[in-house]
Design an enzyme around this catalytic site. Structure first.
Site, PDB file in Angstrom:
ATOM      1  N   TYR A  18      73.432  43.038  85.466  1.00 12.17           N
ATOM      2  CA  TYR A  18      73.698  41.605  85.576  1.00 12.17           C
ATOM      3  C   TYR A  18      74.410  41.030  84.359  1.00 12.17           C
ATOM      4  O   TYR A  18      74.376  39.838  84.129  1.00 12.17           O
ATOM      5  CB  TYR A  18      72.394  40.839  85.859  1.00 12.17           C
ATOM      6  CG  TYR A  18      71.365  40.920  84.771  1.00 12.17           C
ATOM      7  CD1 TYR A  18      71.284  39.908  83.813  1.00 12.17           C
ATOM      8  CD2 TYR A  18      70.481  41.985  84.688  1.00 12.17           C
ATOM      9  CE1 TYR A  18      70.364  39.968  82.807  1.00 12.17           C
ATOM     10  CE2 TYR A  18      69.550  42.053  83.682  1.00 12.17           C
ATOM     11  CZ  TYR A  18      69.486  41.035  82.744  1.00 12.17           C
ATOM     12  OH  TYR A  18      68.568  41.109  81.737  1.00 12.17           O
ATOM     13  N   ASP A 134      60.242  43.335  81.090  1.00 11.12           N
ATOM     14  CA  ASP A 134      61.155  44.404  81.523  1.00 11.12           C
ATOM     15  C   ASP A 134      61.199  45.506  80.471  1.00 11.12           C
ATOM     16  O   ASP A 134      62.270  45.964  80.078  1.00 11.12           O
ATOM     17  CB  ASP A 134      62.548  43.851  81.808  1.00 11.12           C
ATOM     18  CG  ASP A 134      63.370  44.816  82.679  1.00 11.12           C
ATOM     19  OD1 ASP A 134      62.770  45.700  83.324  1.00 11.12           O
ATOM     20  OD2 ASP A 134      64.603  44.676  82.700  1.00 11.12           O
TER      21      ASP A 134
END
Ligand code: ADP
Length: 314
Positions: A18, A134
């Site tokens: 992303y 994450d």
């Protein structure tokens, strides 16, 4: 003197899911080096990065710690792209070391040094009401001095308001804790501790510990390796939206120390004890980042390898 005018983008360094990452420098200092991470807005990740994104990421600018990648600035460019100006870390990440592409050898003392740096980074985040969400080997950069730097706070967000439901589609599947796989909307720092536990296991095994192909498969692997989540060992689990019932006959009892020792024996019995505490299925029973750092593994033999002696690229 707008922030975006302070930096110049040079060549493209790489592209992730992303974001596109560029090498850049300060206009006022041509010899400086920074990484400029341009977040793509028109992707499926859009929801996770909309509206509050800039405000939240700005908050991360204040998180200054030796084991957290420095975020120097945040600015938006045309089309409201979000640009993060980050510390430039060109020597790769833990994933590259685990994969052994250059015949890198390491043992428990190195694992202890890396896990200690990771633990301190996560403890510091949690002290400041930030969940990383994450944590995985390729988000753990290695600096020139051997320091581990926790990176990619693209999904991180303040959790200071416990009544604000959070999206559960975070954390790369292999490192995702059972509560998120069951769709829990209220969760805590325990999610990061589970991820750290799976990284710890991977550093020892040198292959991903729980490499599920789908969310269902991920839960199956957790049941086999850790045990089946049931009301008995995790009160309230069956009320989670995504909980799947288990046939009595298929329930795997929570794995005991001998089971872990057979697989993670190189970490020693004390290391295995720490690993087990990080992989508790019930997030309330999982150790916190602080408890993790207080574990006796850190002070037992072997002592962690000194930073300068840690293996790294280049
Ligand atoms: P991913 O995590 O999916 O690889 P990223 O968008 O985080 O994607 O990064 C893409 C690539 O850019 C990385 O593989 C890395 O080579 C490079 N990169 C990212 N951040 C930095 C940084 N701070 N310093 C140097 N290189 C970086």
């Amino acid at each position: 003197h707008e922030t975006k005018e302070k930096y110049v983008k040079d060549k493209k360094l790489g592209e992730g899911t992303y974001a596109i990452v560029y090498l850049g420098h300060l206009k006022a200092d041509p010899l400086s080096k920074v990484a400029i991470k341009k977040i793509k807005v028109n992707t499926e990740y859009r929801d996770g990065l909309s509206m509050d994104a800039i405000r939240e990421v700005k908050y991360l600018q204040e998180l200054s710690h030796p084991n957290i990648i420095a975020l120097h600035a945040v600015f938006s460019s045309k089309n409201q792209n979000l640009n993060l100006v980050l510390e430039f870390l060109p020597l790769g990440d833990l994933e590259m070391l685990i994969k052994d592409s250059e015949g890198i050898r390491y043992g428990t003392a190195e694992v202890k040094a890396w896990m200690g740096m990771l633990g301190r980074a996560v403890w510091f985040c949690h002290e400041n009401f930030v969940l990383h969400r994450d944590i995985k080997p390729n988000n753990l950069f290695i600096a020139a001095d051997g320091e581990v730097k926790l990176a990619d706070f693209g999904l991180a967000r303040s959790f200071s308001d416990p009544y604000r439901p959070m999206t559960y589609q975070v954390i790369t599947r292999w490192y995702r804790p059972p509560e998120l796989l069951y769709g829990a909307r209220f969760y805590s720092g325990a999610v990061d501790v589970w991820s750290m536990g799976t990284v710890f296991a991977e550093l020892i095994l040198r292959v991903p510990f729980l490499a599920g192909n789908t969310d269902i498969h991920q839960l199956e692997l957790i049941c086999q390796a850790v045990g089946t989540p049931t009301e008995e060992i995790w009160p309230g689990v069956s009320k989670l939206e995504g909980y799947v019932g288990y046939e009595k006959a298929s329930i795997v009892p929570v794995r005991g120390k001998d089971f872990y020792l057979a697989r993670f024996g190189t970490a020693g019995p004390v290391g295995v004890d720490l690993l087990m505490s990080m992989l508790a299925l019930d997030p309330r029973k999982r150790s916190t980042a602080r408890q993790m750092l207080e574990h006796r593994w850190w002070t037992s033999d072997p002592r962690p390898t000194a930073k300068v002696d840690l293996p790294r690229k280049g």
